[in-house]
Design a protein around this motif. Structure first.
Motif, PDB file in Angstrom:
ATOM      1  N   GLY A 165       0.644  -1.005  -0.030  1.00 14.63           N
ATOM      2  CA  GLY A 165       0.391  -0.008   0.077  1.00 14.63           C
ATOM      3  C   GLY A 165       0.642   1.611   0.162  1.00 14.63           C
ATOM      4  N   GLY A 166       1.773   1.393   0.643  1.00 16.61           N
ATOM      5  CA  GLY A 166       2.568   2.481   1.046  1.00 16.61           C
ATOM      6  C   GLY A 166       3.399   2.477  -0.438  1.00 16.61           C
ATOM      7  N   LEU A 167       3.750   1.320  -1.022  1.00 14.53           N
ATOM      8  CA  LEU A 167       4.133   2.228  -2.501  1.00 14.53           C
ATOM      9  C   LEU A 167       3.546   2.353  -3.565  1.00 14.53           C
ATOM     10  N   MET A 168       2.123   1.737  -3.319  1.00 14.67           N
ATOM     11  CA  MET A 168       1.001   2.014  -4.329  1.00 14.67           C
ATOM     12  C   MET A 168       0.987   3.823  -3.773  1.00 14.67           C
ATOM     13  N   SER A 169       0.571   4.278  -2.533  1.00 19.36           N
ATOM     14  CA  SER A 169       0.742   5.268  -2.201  1.00 19.36           C
ATOM     15  C   SER A 169       1.462   6.514  -2.811  1.00 19.36           C
TER      16      SER A 169
END
Length: 236
Positions: free
Chosen positions: A100-104
């Protein structure tokens, strides 16, 4: 386009904070010191000469001067029956949080890039910023759940029935919150700040309307009647 660019300075800062929060999240997931166990050297596990063991979500480690290796670690899989539910949940949610942090960050980069450099698709700027903010918020929640759950287990001095190969007692003499949990809370706060900064970008559309309206008027009147130097008597 310069008008849009100067409205996103706080969001650019949010991108930098989000990247730092993602790094802290990955470091939290990989660290062993989620729980710091204090072990009585006179207990059955006298090989723990340091009196301290570290329990993470992937493995448990301790230092010993009586064993061949100074640092001794044993891995914990989600399928192991002795692993408590809060650690199993942490293994799943922390992996999802890293993704999720990567996609954010990808969404945030696209949003900031569209504001600063893109000359097209201006109408979708707001949606991209809201997407980045929502992903940051979701990632923060994914990290916060295992942090709070495991911190509560430490506060209750919860036990873990380790098998003999771990050389650890089922119950420590005492335990405290480890560095990983504190780092995770810091990363969560930074992630929430990034989310708020990106979600707040919606106010740019209130100031963008006059600019867009002015362009429409200029294109509609091609004879220059909006020019203050224009004199009607000059038109035949």
């Amino acid at each position: 386009m310069l008008f849009l660019a100067h409205t996103a300075h706080w969001q650019f800062l949010g991108l930098l904070i989000g990247c730092l929060a993602w790094i802290l999240t990955m470091a939290t997931a990989g660290m062993d010191e989620w729980r710091r166990w204090h072990v009585n050297p006179d207990n059955l596990t006298s090989v723990i000469t340091s009196g301290v063991a570290w329990v993470g979500i992937w493995r448990a480690c301790f230092h010993s001067h009586t064993l061949p290796k100074m640092e001794n670690c044993q891995t914990m899989a989600i399928s192991d029956s002795f692993v408590p539910v809060e650690i199993r949940v942490a293994q799943v949610l922390m992996v999802l949080a890293m993704l999720g942090g990567l996609m954010s960050n990808v969404a945030a980069v696209r949003a900031v890039r569209r504001v600063y450099f893109s000359l097209e698709h201006r109408g979708s700027v707001r949606g991209v910023f809201i997407l980045a903010g929502a992903l940051y918020l979701l990632t923060a929640v994914l990290v916060l759940i295992p942090l709070v759950w495991n911190a509560g287990a430490v506060a209750n001095n919860a036990t873990i029935p380790f098998p003999p190969r771990f050389r650890l007692p089922a119950a420590p003499a005492g335990q405290r919150v480890g560095t990983a949990i504190m780092m995770g809370f810091l990363g969560t706060v930074l992630m929430l700040i990034s989310a708020l900064l990106f979600l707040a970008h919606r106010y740019v559309w209130w100031t963008l309307e006059p600019e867009l309206h002015g362009r429409g008027v200029a294109q509609e009147d091609k004879r220059g009647r909006d020019n203050p130097d224009f004199h009607p008597d000059e038109v035949s």
